[in-house]
Structure formats: structure tokens, C-alpha cells
Design a protein around this motif. Structure first.
Motif, PDB file in Angstrom:
ATOM      1  N   ALA A  86       0.816  -1.345   0.233  1.00 12.98           N
ATOM      2  CA  ALA A  86      -0.103   0.017   0.060  1.00 12.98           C
ATOM      3  C   ALA A  86       1.003   1.153  -0.146  1.00 12.98           C
ATOM      4  O   ALA A  86       1.763   1.253   1.094  1.00 12.98           O
ATOM      5  CB  ALA A  86      -0.877   0.092   1.401  1.00 12.98           C
ATOM      6  N   VAL A  87       0.826   2.103  -1.030  1.00  7.72           N
ATOM      7  CA  VAL A  87       1.671   3.278  -1.125  1.00  7.72           C
ATOM      8  C   VAL A  87       1.083   4.472  -1.329  1.00  7.72           C
ATOM      9  O   VAL A  87       0.135   4.798  -2.147  1.00  7.72           O
ATOM     10  CB  VAL A  87       2.563   2.865  -2.468  1.00  7.72           C
TER      11      VAL A  87
ATOM     12  N   ALA B 116      -3.033  -8.322   7.887  1.00  2.32           N
ATOM     13  CA  ALA B 116      -2.750  -8.863   6.758  1.00  2.32           C
ATOM     14  C   ALA B 116      -1.334  -8.555   6.169  1.00  2.32           C
ATOM     15  O   ALA B 116      -0.625  -7.833   6.738  1.00  2.32           O
ATOM     16  CB  ALA B 116      -3.553  -7.748   5.533  1.00  2.32           C
ATOM     17  N   ASP B 117      -0.861  -9.041   5.227  1.00  2.02           N
ATOM     18  CA  ASP B 117       0.433  -9.226   4.722  1.00  2.02           C
ATOM     19  C   ASP B 117       0.714  -8.389   3.620  1.00  2.02           C
ATOM     20  O   ASP B 117       0.660  -8.157   2.423  1.00  2.02           O
ATOM     21  CB  ASP B 117       0.695 -10.819   3.924  1.00  2.02           C
ATOM     22  N   ILE B 118       0.741  -6.945   4.221  1.00  3.43           N
ATOM     23  CA  ILE B 118       0.748  -5.794   3.549  1.00  3.43           C
ATOM     24  C   ILE B 118       1.866  -4.897   4.023  1.00  3.43           C
ATOM     25  O   ILE B 118       2.340  -4.789   5.174  1.00  3.43           O
ATOM     26  CB  ILE B 118      -0.421  -5.052   3.542  1.00  3.43           C
ATOM     27  N   ILE B 119       2.767  -4.644   3.131  1.00  2.00           N
ATOM     28  CA  ILE B 119       3.743  -3.481   3.320  1.00  2.00           C
ATOM     29  C   ILE B 119       3.712  -2.035   3.126  1.00  2.00           C
ATOM     30  O   ILE B 119       3.147  -1.748   1.986  1.00  2.00           O
ATOM     31  CB  ILE B 119       5.134  -3.799   2.849  1.00  2.00           C
TER      32      ILE B 119
ATOM     33  N   GLN C  44       2.652   1.077  10.856  1.00  2.00           N
ATOM     34  CA  GLN C  44       4.141   1.125  10.601  1.00  2.00           C
ATOM     35  C   GLN C  44       4.243   1.275   9.032  1.00  2.00           C
ATOM     36  O   GLN C  44       3.610   0.575   8.395  1.00  2.00           O
ATOM     37  CB  GLN C  44       4.831  -0.025  11.215  1.00  2.00           C
ATOM     38  N   PHE C  45       5.143   1.977   8.650  1.00  2.00           N
ATOM     39  CA  PHE C  45       5.361   2.277   7.247  1.00  2.00           C
ATOM     40  C   PHE C  45       6.595   2.493   6.926  1.00  2.00           C
ATOM     41  O   PHE C  45       7.518   3.009   8.053  1.00  2.00           O
ATOM     42  CB  PHE C  45       4.193   3.448   6.839  1.00  2.00           C
ATOM     43  N   ILE C  46       7.019   2.592   5.611  1.00  2.00           N
ATOM     44  CA  ILE C  46       8.404   2.911   5.295  1.00  2.00           C
ATOM     45  C   ILE C  46       8.390   4.234   4.569  1.00  2.00           C
ATOM     46  O   ILE C  46       7.311   4.728   3.761  1.00  2.00           O
ATOM     47  CB  ILE C  46       9.037   2.051   4.212  1.00  2.00           C
TER      48      ILE C  46
ATOM     49  N   ALA D 284      -1.469  -4.225  -5.383  1.00  2.00           N
ATOM     50  CA  ALA D 284      -0.977  -2.911  -4.954  1.00  2.00           C
ATOM     51  C   ALA D 284      -2.046  -1.872  -4.678  1.00  2.00           C
ATOM     52  O   ALA D 284      -2.848  -1.674  -5.600  1.00  2.00           O
ATOM     53  CB  ALA D 284       0.256  -2.282  -5.773  1.00  2.00           C
ATOM     54  N   LEU D 285      -2.191  -1.085  -3.634  1.00  2.00           N
ATOM     55  CA  LEU D 285      -3.042   0.138  -3.531  1.00  2.00           C
ATOM     56  C   LEU D 285      -1.975   1.272  -3.274  1.00  2.00           C
ATOM     57  O   LEU D 285      -1.115   1.519  -2.649  1.00  2.00           O
ATOM     58  CB  LEU D 285      -3.636  -0.042  -2.144  1.00  2.00           C
TER      59      LEU D 285
END
Length: 354
Positions: free
Chosen positions: A197-198, A223-226, A256-258, A285-286
């Protein structure tokens, strides 16, 4: 290319840039109706916008006395920290000297003159016309001026290549139904699919686009989401403040995010973000904010859910292979003057379905 659809105004771009520089009063030297809608919206964001309200008589004989009068009034009435005098098509045609008017007004407030009009094909000319005098008085460094010009160039390229400026006319669209797209993305998650998710948002629009990511996290926290968001602390004063506020709130609310890119780098981060997405090897991808900044070849084989605030961006994104494209209507007016994340329609739908 000659556009056959309205395009953003360089005068409006100048006003927004003045706001980002910490200007608290701007004086538009032109007729009262010039840039009316955005002038009113910017007042909600903490910057007073006055107009010299030039009439037909002043179109012919000039309006410098009126300009000096309004500038003096603005300083006395509002005690601004910084001011900007912004030109219009009328001030250009009558050859008004904005710098001379500022000097004759004998102000105590640091004030810049922005010589601009709406006859430029691209609105970035209004940004540059504001940044250059700001640089001359020391509001921004030489390095920041160079950086801003490069970012503007990149943003312009993105719009011409893959955005709302890629054709002479693009039919506006509200995009796909949000509950259908939300159901699909939740089904993918329940099937064990991996996602990213960007957020690649432009400036204050991030106050709502951040909620798209937050809504997904709230709906399925395991969920398995970065997650990735362009919240690095670079740019003009307001841009940095907004990034800090949004970043702090996301973390406080458990996301939590990059951090990848800054809020003014949305047009320049496409290749970097695209390469990162490809390396993550997600099933879906979102991408929210300015999805078209990412070249489509990075997204091949990935089911893309894209969210924009531009109805004329739907068609180009569909052409580039984005399976689901949604529009957050009235996003920009709802993110002016705010200091915390604003709930989005898509975020609300995700939460309700979960």
C-alpha cells in the motif's frame, strides 16, 4: 500541445506557493473575481487573500495608487509575518510595477512581488515566479530553489506523459465503485495474497490519502501488506510541518510504514517507487495520491487499486493497466486548513466492510 480543457492557473499556483512559504497575507492585483474560488479556499488554510478589485477605469489608466493603498491596509489590519503581492493578467497588460508599489508603501513587513499572469500553458510558472523572489530575500536557499525547480520539471513530465495533460481533452469520470473495489481487495487479503500500500501524495492532499492506508490497516491489521508513504521531512515550511503531523498520527494509530520520498517529490519518485514495488513481488498494490507517477512497466502482473482526486485521471490510469481506479471527490477542499488526517470515502468503506 494545445489543451481544450481548463488547466490549473499559474496565478493560483503562485498563491499556494506563497502559503507554503509562510506568507500570511497575499494581495492579488487585479479584478475582484480573479482566482476567487482558490482565494477563498486559501483563507481557510490560514492565509488572508485580498484583492485590489481593479475596475474598467483602472484597466486603462493603471492601479498603482490602489495597490499601495491595499498593501498598507493589509499590513496595518492583519500584522502579517510575511506578505506577497501577486500579479494577474490585468496587472501585466497595464504594465504595473509591483516592486515599485511595495517600495512606495514603505512597509515594515518583508514582502515579495510575484510577477505572474494566467497566460502560461503550465501552472509551474507561477510556482517559480514565487520561489525566485523568495530566494532573493532569503526565505529559501539557493539549493532549495534548484531542488524545487527540478521537482516541478519532473511533476510536469509526469502529467504530460501519463496524467491529465497527456491529451488535448480527457473525459472526466468518477471511476469504479468504491465498495466493489474494497470487497475485491479484502477478498485478496483473505485468500492470503501479499500486497503493498503506497501513498505518493501531493502536499496537503496527504491528509486524506493517508486515510486510505489507515483504513486498510484498520480493516485487516494482520494482513500481509507492506506500507509506504512519502513523508520524509523535506521541502518548504508548510510541507515539512504537514509531513511531520501525518507521520506522527499514522504511528500513533498503529500503522507502521516505510518513508519513501517527500510530499513535494510525488512527481520525481516514480521510478524509485516502481522499482521498490517490483522488488516486493506483491500480488496486489494499493497506490494513492499520484499513482500515474509510477511507470506502468513496474506494475506488470500486479493487480492495481489506484485512488486519485482527479476525475480526468481515471481514463489514463485505466489505459495504463490499473484494474481498479477510484476518485476521492472534493478531496482538496476538505484537506485545506486541517492539521490531522481526514477520513476518506474508501477508508470508510473498508472499515464498514470489515
Amino acid at each position: 500541445m494545445k489543451y481544450m480543457q481548463p488547466r490549473p492557473s499559474s496565478i493560483v499556483a503562485a498563491l499556494y506557493t506563497a502559503r507554503d512559504l509562510g506568507v500570511t497575507v497575499s494581495v492579488l492585483h487585479g479584478p475582484s473575481g480573479c482566482s476567487f474560488k482558490h482565494a477563498r479556499l486559501l483563507e481557510e488554510d490560514g492565509m488572508r487573500v485580498l484583492t485590489t478589485s481593479l475596475s474598467e477605469n483602472e484597466f486603462v489608466f493603471g492601479g498603482q495608487e490602489r495597490l499601495i493603498e491595499v498593501i498598507k491596509y493589509a499590513e496595518k489590519e492583519f500584522n502579517p509575518s510575511r506578505m506577497a503581492v501577486v500579479g494577474t493578467c490585468v496587472s501585466l497588460i497595464i504594465g504595473e510595477d509591483l516592486e515599485a508599489a511595495i517600495e512606495m508603501a514603505d512597509l515594515h513587513t518583508e514582502t515579495i512581488a510575484v510577477d505572474i499572469h494566467a497566460g502560461f500553458p503550465e501552472n509551474i510558472d507561477g510556482v517559480i515566479a514565487t520561489l525566485e523572489p523568495a530566494n532573493r530575500v532569503g526565505w529559501i536557499s539557493d539549493e532549495e530553489l534548484i531542488r524545487q525547480k527540478e521537482l516541478l520539471k519532473k511533476a510536469n513530465e509526469v502529467e504530460r506523459l501519463r496524467g491529465a495533460a497527456m491529451k488535448s481533452y480527457i473525459e472526466p469520470s468518477r471511476g469504479d465503485l468504491k465498495h466493489v473495489a474494497a470487497t475485491r481487495i479484502l477478498n485478496l487479503i483473505h485468500e492470503g495474497k501479499k500486497g503493498v500500500a503506497v501513498m505518493n501524495a501531493k502536499k496537503e492532499t496527504a491528509y486524506m490519502f493517508a486515510d486510505e492506508l489507515l483504513g486498510l490497516h484498520d480493516a485487516v491489521p494482520d494482513a500481509d501488506i507492506i506500507y509506504s508513504a512519502n513523508l520524509e521531512l523535506r521541502g518548504l515550511p508548510k510541507v515539512r510541518r504537514d509531513a511531520q503531523r501525518i507521520s506522527d498520527e499514522l504511528k500513533t494509530r498503529g500503522l507502521q510504514f516505510i518513508s519513501q520520498g517527500a510530499l513535494d517529490e510525488y512527481g520525481a519518485s516514480g521510478d524509485y517507487l516502481g522499482s521498490w514495488i517490483r522488488d516486493m513481488k506483491p500480488d496486489f498494490a494499493l497506490i494513492v495520491g499520484v499513482p500515474h507517477a509510477i511507470p506502468s512497466h513496474y506494475l506488470e502482473g500486479i493487480e492495481c487499486f489506484s485512488i486519485t482526486n482527479g476525475p480526468r485521471q481515471v481514463g489514463p490510469l485505466k489505459e495504463q493497466g490499473h484494474a481498479h481506479v477510484m476518485v476521492e471527490v472534493d478531496l482538496h477542499p476538505r484537506t485545506l486548513g486541517v492539521t490531522s488526517i481526514v477520513e476518506s470515502e474508501f477508508g470508510a468503506v473498508l472499515r464498514s466492510l470489515a
